[in-house]
Design a protein around this motif. Structure first.
Motif, PDB file in Angstrom:
ATOM      1  N   HIS A   1       0.953  -1.195  -0.098  1.00 38.37           N
ATOM      2  CA  HIS A   1       0.085  -0.025  -0.076  1.00 38.37           C
ATOM      3  C   HIS A   1       1.001   1.418  -0.130  1.00 38.37           C
ATOM      4  CE1 HIS A   1      -3.513  -2.296   1.831  1.00 38.37           C
ATOM      5  NE2 HIS A   1      -3.020  -3.179   0.910  1.00 38.37           N
ATOM      6  N   GLY A   2       2.189   1.025  -0.038  1.00 36.85           N
ATOM      7  CA  GLY A   2       2.897   2.267   0.043  1.00 36.85           C
ATOM      8  C   GLY A   2       3.063   2.958  -1.274  1.00 36.85           C
ATOM      9  N   PRO A   3       3.679   4.333  -1.375  1.00 39.07           N
ATOM     10  CA  PRO A   3       3.879   4.961  -2.569  1.00 39.07           C
ATOM     11  C   PRO A   3       4.720   4.262  -3.765  1.00 39.07           C
ATOM     12  CG  PRO A   3       4.464   6.373  -0.658  1.00 39.07           C
ATOM     13  CD  PRO A   3       4.275   4.796  -0.149  1.00 39.07           C
ATOM     14  N   GLY A   4       4.156   3.781  -4.751  1.00 39.18           N
ATOM     15  CA  GLY A   4       4.865   3.218  -5.797  1.00 39.18           C
ATOM     16  C   GLY A   4       4.696   1.686  -5.749  1.00 39.18           C
ATOM     17  N   ALA A   5       4.207   1.242  -4.944  1.00 39.34           N
ATOM     18  CA  ALA A   5       3.887  -0.212  -4.607  1.00 39.34           C
ATOM     19  C   ALA A   5       2.548  -0.628  -4.980  1.00 39.34           C
ATOM     20  CB  ALA A   5       4.009  -0.589  -3.023  1.00 39.34           C
ATOM     21  N   THR A   6       1.883   0.356  -5.538  1.00 45.13           N
ATOM     22  CA  THR A   6       0.589  -0.164  -6.075  1.00 45.13           C
ATOM     23  C   THR A   6       0.705  -1.455  -7.202  1.00 45.13           C
ATOM     24  OG1 THR A   6      -0.469   2.147  -5.634  1.00 45.13           O
ATOM     25  CG2 THR A   6      -1.774   0.640  -6.946  1.00 45.13           C
ATOM     26  N   THR A   7       0.053  -2.145  -7.104  1.00 44.93           N
ATOM     27  CA  THR A   7      -0.153  -3.402  -7.937  1.00 44.93           C
ATOM     28  C   THR A   7      -1.310  -3.496  -8.894  1.00 44.93           C
ATOM     29  OG1 THR A   7      -0.998  -5.113  -6.654  1.00 44.93           O
ATOM     30  CG2 THR A   7       1.348  -4.660  -6.463  1.00 44.93           C
ATOM     31  N   TRP A   8      -1.222  -4.056  -9.948  1.00 44.01           N
ATOM     32  CA  TRP A   8      -2.278  -4.098 -10.920  1.00 44.01           C
ATOM     33  C   TRP A   8      -3.313  -5.110  -9.957  1.00 44.01           C
ATOM     34  CZ3 TRP A   8      -3.697  -1.268 -14.650  1.00 44.01           C
ATOM     35  CH2 TRP A   8      -2.689  -0.788 -15.206  1.00 44.01           C
ATOM     36  N   LYS A   9      -2.994  -5.879  -9.246  1.00 43.53           N
ATOM     37  CA  LYS A   9      -4.074  -6.777  -8.548  1.00 43.53           C
ATOM     38  C   LYS A   9      -4.878  -5.857  -7.650  1.00 43.53           C
ATOM     39  CE  LYS A   9      -4.176 -10.631  -5.543  1.00 43.53           C
ATOM     40  NZ  LYS A   9      -3.594 -11.721  -4.552  1.00 43.53           N
ATOM     41  N   MET A  10      -4.254  -5.000  -6.825  1.00 45.06           N
ATOM     42  CA  MET A  10      -4.770  -4.021  -6.027  1.00 45.06           C
ATOM     43  C   MET A  10      -5.776  -3.632  -6.713  1.00 45.06           C
ATOM     44  SD  MET A  10      -1.534  -2.538  -3.494  1.00 45.06           S
ATOM     45  CE  MET A  10      -2.415  -1.408  -2.930  1.00 45.06           C
ATOM     46  N   ALA A  11      -5.536  -2.751  -7.859  1.00 47.63           N
ATOM     47  CA  ALA A  11      -6.389  -2.091  -8.615  1.00 47.63           C
ATOM     48  C   ALA A  11      -7.360  -2.790  -9.269  1.00 47.63           C
ATOM     49  CB  ALA A  11      -5.555  -1.463  -9.767  1.00 47.63           C
ATOM     50  N   ALA A  12      -7.110  -4.070  -9.540  1.00 48.58           N
ATOM     51  CA  ALA A  12      -8.248  -4.971 -10.361  1.00 48.58           C
ATOM     52  C   ALA A  12      -9.099  -5.201  -9.088  1.00 48.58           C
ATOM     53  CB  ALA A  12      -7.717  -6.162 -10.690  1.00 48.58           C
ATOM     54  N   LEU A  13      -8.657  -5.456  -7.988  1.00 46.03           N
ATOM     55  CA  LEU A  13      -9.618  -5.762  -6.582  1.00 46.03           C
ATOM     56  C   LEU A  13     -10.603  -4.787  -6.373  1.00 46.03           C
ATOM     57  CD1 LEU A  13      -7.212  -8.048  -4.368  1.00 46.03           C
ATOM     58  CD2 LEU A  13      -9.216  -8.698  -6.019  1.00 46.03           C
ATOM     59  N   ALA A  14      -9.780  -3.408  -6.270  1.00 46.28           N
ATOM     60  CA  ALA A  14     -10.641  -2.405  -5.959  1.00 46.28           C
ATOM     61  C   ALA A  14     -11.443  -1.849  -7.045  1.00 46.28           C
ATOM     62  CB  ALA A  14      -9.733  -1.096  -5.824  1.00 46.28           C
ATOM     63  N   THR A  15     -11.258  -2.198  -8.271  1.00 46.65           N
ATOM     64  CA  THR A  15     -12.240  -2.050  -9.394  1.00 46.65           C
ATOM     65  C   THR A  15     -13.462  -3.072  -9.477  1.00 46.65           C
ATOM     66  OG1 THR A  15     -10.506  -1.245 -10.703  1.00 46.65           O
ATOM     67  CG2 THR A  15     -12.485  -1.749 -11.956  1.00 46.65           C
ATOM     68  N   LEU A  16     -12.965  -4.380  -8.883  1.00 46.93           N
ATOM     69  CA  LEU A  16     -14.173  -5.422  -8.950  1.00 46.93           C
ATOM     70  C   LEU A  16     -15.086  -5.088  -8.100  1.00 46.93           C
ATOM     71  CD1 LEU A  16     -15.007  -8.072 -10.020  1.00 46.93           C
ATOM     72  CD2 LEU A  16     -13.557  -9.241  -8.492  1.00 46.93           C
ATOM     73  N   HIS A  17     -14.439  -4.421  -6.549  1.00 44.90           N
ATOM     74  CA  HIS A  17     -15.485  -4.024  -5.538  1.00 44.90           C
ATOM     75  C   HIS A  17     -16.415  -2.934  -6.110  1.00 44.90           C
ATOM     76  CE1 HIS A  17     -16.389  -1.618  -2.053  1.00 44.90           C
ATOM     77  NE2 HIS A  17     -16.518  -2.488  -1.328  1.00 44.90           N
ATOM     78  N   CYS A  18     -15.712  -1.995  -6.869  1.00 44.99           N
ATOM     79  CA  CYS A  18     -16.820  -0.929  -7.343  1.00 44.99           C
ATOM     80  C   CYS A  18     -17.822  -1.416  -8.407  1.00 44.99           C
ATOM     81  CB  CYS A  18     -15.595   0.135  -8.066  1.00 44.99           C
ATOM     82  SG  CYS A  18     -16.563   1.677  -8.784  1.00 44.99           S
ATOM     83  N   LEU A  19     -17.097  -2.531  -9.351  1.00 47.35           N
ATOM     84  CA  LEU A  19     -18.208  -2.970 -10.390  1.00 47.35           C
ATOM     85  C   LEU A  19     -19.195  -3.821  -9.648  1.00 47.35           C
ATOM     86  CD1 LEU A  19     -18.351  -3.633 -13.445  1.00 47.35           C
ATOM     87  CD2 LEU A  19     -17.123  -5.641 -12.887  1.00 47.35           C
ATOM     88  N   THR A  20     -18.935  -4.316  -8.429  1.00 44.76           N
ATOM     89  CA  THR A  20     -20.114  -5.273  -7.817  1.00 44.76           C
ATOM     90  C   THR A  20     -21.139  -4.183  -7.362  1.00 44.76           C
ATOM     91  OG1 THR A  20     -18.345  -6.714  -7.064  1.00 44.76           O
ATOM     92  CG2 THR A  20     -20.822  -6.650  -5.761  1.00 44.76           C
ATOM     93  N   GLY A  21     -20.998  -3.162  -6.933  1.00 41.09           N
ATOM     94  CA  GLY A  21     -21.852  -2.049  -6.384  1.00 41.09           C
ATOM     95  C   GLY A  21     -22.654  -1.439  -7.625  1.00 41.09           C
ATOM     96  N   CYS A  22     -21.639  -1.166  -8.485  1.00 45.24           N
ATOM     97  CA  CYS A  22     -22.297  -0.557  -9.649  1.00 45.24           C
ATOM     98  C   CYS A  22     -23.145  -1.600 -10.262  1.00 45.24           C
ATOM     99  CB  CYS A  22     -21.137  -0.139 -10.729  1.00 45.24           C
ATOM    100  SG  CYS A  22     -20.209   1.255 -10.354  1.00 45.24           S
ATOM    101  N   ALA A  23     -22.800  -2.842 -10.718  1.00 43.05           N
ATOM    102  CA  ALA A  23     -23.724  -3.723 -11.348  1.00 43.05           C
ATOM    103  C   ALA A  23     -24.971  -4.118 -10.425  1.00 43.05           C
ATOM    104  CB  ALA A  23     -22.961  -5.068 -11.416  1.00 43.05           C
ATOM    105  N   ILE A  24     -24.942  -4.470  -9.347  1.00 45.25           N
ATOM    106  CA  ILE A  24     -26.180  -4.357  -8.358  1.00 45.25           C
ATOM    107  C   ILE A  24     -27.205  -3.031  -8.746  1.00 45.25           C
ATOM    108  CG2 ILE A  24     -27.176  -4.360  -6.092  1.00 45.25           C
ATOM    109  CD1 ILE A  24     -24.647  -5.736  -5.062  1.00 45.25           C
ATOM    110  N   GLY A  25     -26.678  -1.960  -8.573  1.00 48.19           N
ATOM    111  CA  GLY A  25     -27.510  -0.665  -8.538  1.00 48.19           C
ATOM    112  C   GLY A  25     -27.948  -0.635 -10.144  1.00 48.19           C
TER     113      GLY A  25
END
Length: 173
Positions: free
Chosen positions: A26-50
């Motif tokens: 979670h540090g600066p420069g340590a952001t991984t594509w996996k972290m981003a994909a998981l955050a996006t999947l979380h967002c997509l779940t709420g968006c899809a339900i709505g």
């Protein structure tokens, strides 16, 4: 506390923060594509339900495309924020603070996702008029969600790398 002890205390805290950031990615420069994909999947779940709920309600009530999309987008934000708030509230935070965290964490992500997936639905010929019983509608919606995920993931990676977006939520997990 002596100046040496204060310095040593700050140094130890700094080392711990750096270690925790490195260990958890979670540090600066340590952001991984996996972290981003998981955050996006979380967002997509709420968006899809709505969105699905909004499409079903709008179609069932015989609303036009604009009203149905407006309801779907509104509900996507509600469910997107609600999913984030549930986790933050479990950490013992007040409702008001949880709402602030959800707004900071999800607004840009949901906005990008909604623009993209609704844009795709509008440009797929006949998708918005196909109706809920149509494979065209559901196929176009699934395709729209995939495109929105692919476009929003790099946005979330950039936001998390800047300490914004879903990075705000990590403090409560």
């Amino acid at each position: 506390m002596s100046t040496h002890q204060e310095h040593q205390g700050h140094h130890e805290h700094g080392d711990h923060a750096q270690h925790a950031a490195h260990e958890h990615g979670h540090g600066p420069g340590a952001t991984t594509w996996k972290m981003a994909a998981l955050a996006t999947l979380h967002c997509l779940t709420g968006c899809a339900i709505g969105e699905v709920l909004g499409m079903v309600i709008g179609t069932a009530l015989g609303w036009g495309n604009v009203a149905t999309i407006a309801l779907a987008v509104g509900l996507a934000f509600v469910f997107g924020y609600a999913l984030t708030m549930v986790g933050v509230l479990r950490a013992g935070v007040s409702f008001k603070q949880a709402l602030k965290v959800a707004l900071a964490a999800d607004t840009v992500s949901i906005l990008v996702m909604e623009i993209v997936d609704n844009g795709v639905m509008v440009v797929v010929p006949g998708a918005m008029d196909a109706g809920l019983a149509s494979g065209l509608f559901w196929g176009a919606l699934a395709f729209a969600f995939v495109v929105a995920f692919l476009v929003t993931t790099p946005v979330n990676k950039w936001l998390i790398g800047k300490g914004k977006g879903h990075a705000v939520v990590h403090a409560y997990h």
